[in-house]
Design a protein around this motif. Structure first.
Motif, mmCIF file in Angstrom:
data_model
loop_
_atom_site.group_PDB
_atom_site.id
_atom_site.type_symbol
_atom_site.label_atom_id
_atom_site.label_comp_id
_atom_site.label_asym_id
_atom_site.label_seq_id
_atom_site.Cartn_x
_atom_site.Cartn_y
_atom_site.Cartn_z
ATOM 1 N N UNK A 105 0.852 -1.204 0.000
ATOM 2 C CA UNK A 105 0.000 0.000 0.000
ATOM 3 C C UNK A 105 0.877 1.240 0.000
ATOM 4 N N UNK A 106 1.914 1.245 0.852
ATOM 5 C CA UNK A 106 2.815 2.396 0.913
ATOM 6 C C UNK A 106 3.569 2.567 -0.407
ATOM 7 N N UNK A 107 4.075 1.484 -0.947
ATOM 8 C CA UNK A 107 4.829 1.574 -2.196
ATOM 9 C C UNK A 107 3.964 2.140 -3.311
ATOM 10 N N UNK A 108 2.748 1.650 -3.427
ATOM 11 C CA UNK A 108 1.842 2.143 -4.468
ATOM 12 C C UNK A 108 1.554 3.629 -4.283
ATOM 13 N N UNK A 116 8.383 8.445 -3.860
ATOM 14 C CA UNK A 116 9.188 7.312 -3.401
ATOM 15 C C UNK A 116 10.627 7.733 -3.126
ATOM 16 N N UNK A 117 11.220 8.486 -4.026
ATOM 17 C CA UNK A 117 12.600 8.914 -3.813
ATOM 18 C C UNK A 117 12.712 9.824 -2.601
ATOM 19 N N UNK A 148 -6.732 -1.006 -9.618
ATOM 20 C CA UNK A 148 -6.345 0.377 -9.923
ATOM 21 C C UNK A 148 -5.035 0.724 -9.212
ATOM 22 N N UNK A 149 -4.005 -0.099 -9.456
ATOM 23 C CA UNK A 149 -2.700 0.181 -8.837
ATOM 24 C C UNK A 149 -1.755 0.797 -9.864
ATOM 25 N N UNK A 150 -0.569 1.118 -9.434
ATOM 26 C CA UNK A 150 0.388 1.790 -10.325
ATOM 27 C C UNK A 150 0.769 0.921 -11.514
ATOM 28 N N UNK A 155 6.010 -0.346 -10.871
ATOM 29 C CA UNK A 155 6.681 -0.898 -9.688
ATOM 30 C C UNK A 155 8.130 -1.281 -10.014
ATOM 31 N N UNK A 156 8.305 -2.008 -11.095
ATOM 32 C CA UNK A 156 9.646 -2.480 -11.454
ATOM 33 C C UNK A 156 10.567 -1.314 -11.797
ATOM 34 N N UNK A 157 10.040 -0.314 -12.488
ATOM 35 C CA UNK A 157 10.851 0.849 -12.850
ATOM 36 C C UNK A 157 11.299 1.608 -11.608
ATOM 37 N N UNK A 158 10.372 1.819 -10.680
ATOM 38 C CA UNK A 158 10.698 2.573 -9.466
ATOM 39 C C UNK A 158 11.741 1.850 -8.619
ATOM 40 N N UNK A 159 11.592 0.530 -8.467
ATOM 41 C CA UNK A 159 12.532 -0.235 -7.644
ATOM 42 C C UNK A 159 13.903 -0.333 -8.318
ATOM 43 N N UNK A 160 13.903 -0.428 -9.645
ATOM 44 C CA UNK A 160 15.174 -0.441 -10.372
ATOM 45 C C UNK A 160 15.882 0.898 -10.234
ATOM 46 N N UNK A 161 15.121 1.967 -10.264
ATOM 47 C CA UNK A 161 15.692 3.304 -10.100
ATOM 48 C C UNK A 161 16.350 3.441 -8.728
#
Length: 313
Positions: A105-108, A116-117, A148-150, A155-161
């Motif tokens: 929930x927090x990550x989304x 996130x950053x 209706x999530x990101x 998700x994968x792009x944000x975590x890779x970043x």
């Protein structure tokens, strides 16, 4: 300081050094590590599973960042007391590893709001000297129940970043049991960090062959052990048994003596060992069993060949 106090001080210093080495060893090191766990985790299923793990020392604190865990190591110190009294005291030192459990929930929410950053910067500002690792909890179930999530790509792009920009690793876990297992893995790795660091320094670069860290290694100190080292080396040749190696060593106790014999017998060098008899373990001397010409030539070729790409047949 009188002589008695000085003697006691030296005794304590030696004891402290021995104790410090002992505390690095696998198994023993687990006794001197404790996890500092945010007390908010105890109110969730994740925390109850972590606290239920066996043989793990922990301390609950009110962390500025919810659901964080870091570790402390007990460091023994030599203290000089008053009135000529001295003792060894315990002190805990922070390790530089930080584990943060972030819910799906927090990550989304952080991703959809582009925060996130900023959240990562906030966590690192509270723990500037620690290496952060993320545990993302319940992402699979969250995505299944909330269409209706990101989205997976976001998700994968944000975590890779995060991994590329901040060097932050992450684990995607779906159950409290999985989180508890990862906690145990971190706990063990942190406890054994000093031992593995010392081991890696031993086997780095030219020290690789000096590590003496397995059963096939032979310790040599002040020329003591050279014969055993030579015996161990001879046994690496195909068809060379312990009896064969001992028969060669009886004539040439060290490799240097064998090399000297080769140098003084250039013409007969390949057959130098051929006629050496081999005594069977616990049996009589069998005159018909000898090293033989083929093995003698092979050993001679190995120890005298100067061509770098020579292939021993």
């Amino acid at each position: 300081m009188d002589a008695k106090a000085d003697k006691n001080l030296h005794r304590l210093e030696r004891k402290a050094i021995q104790e410090a080495e002992k505390r690095k060893k696998p198994g023993e090191c687990m006794k001197y590590i404790q996890a500092i766990i945010d007390e908010n985790l105890t109110n969730e299923s994740i925390g109850s599973k972590i606290l239920a793990t066996a043989n793990v020392a922990y301390k609950l604190v009110n962390s500025p960042i919810p659901r964080t865990i870091f570790w402390q190591r007990s460091i023994q110190q030599t203290l000089r007391g008053t009135n000529n009294e001295m003792c060894l005291d315990e002190k805990y030192q922070d390790e530089n590893i930080l584990l943060h459990v972030m819910t799906a929930v927090e990550l989304n929410s952080y991703i959809t709001s582009n925060k996130l950053r900023h959240r990562i910067v906030t966590i690192k500002s509270h723990y500037p000297d620690k290496e952060l690792s993320l545990v993302i909890f319940g992402l699979k179930e969250y995505c299944r129940n909330n269409r209706a999530n990101a989205g997976r790509f976001a998700f994968e792009t944000a975590l890779t970043e995060l991994q590329l920009v901040y060097n932050i690793s992450h684990r995607l876990l779906d159950t409290a049991e999985d989180v508890a297992q990862v906690f145990l893995q971190f706990n063990k790795s942190v406890a054994e960090k000093l031992y593995k660091k010392d081991r890696d320094e031993k086997i780095s670069d030219q020290n690789f062959y000096l590590a003496n860290d397995n059963k096939d290694c032979v310790q040599v100190k002040d020329n003591i052990g050279l014969t055993n080292l030579f015996k161990n080396h001879l046994c690496k040749f195909p068809s060379v048994t312990l009896d064969t190696a001992e028969a060669i060593i009886k004539e040439y106790p060290t490799l240097s003596k064998l090399i000297q014999a080769y140098q003084s017998n250039n013409e007969n060098g390949p057959l130098l060992l051929a006629e050496i008899p081999i005594r069977r373990s616990g049996g009589p001397l069998i005159s018909s069993r000898k090293i033989g010409a083929e093995l003698s030539r092979r050993i001679h070729s190995f120890y005298t060949q100067s061509v770098p790409d020579f292939v021993l047949q």
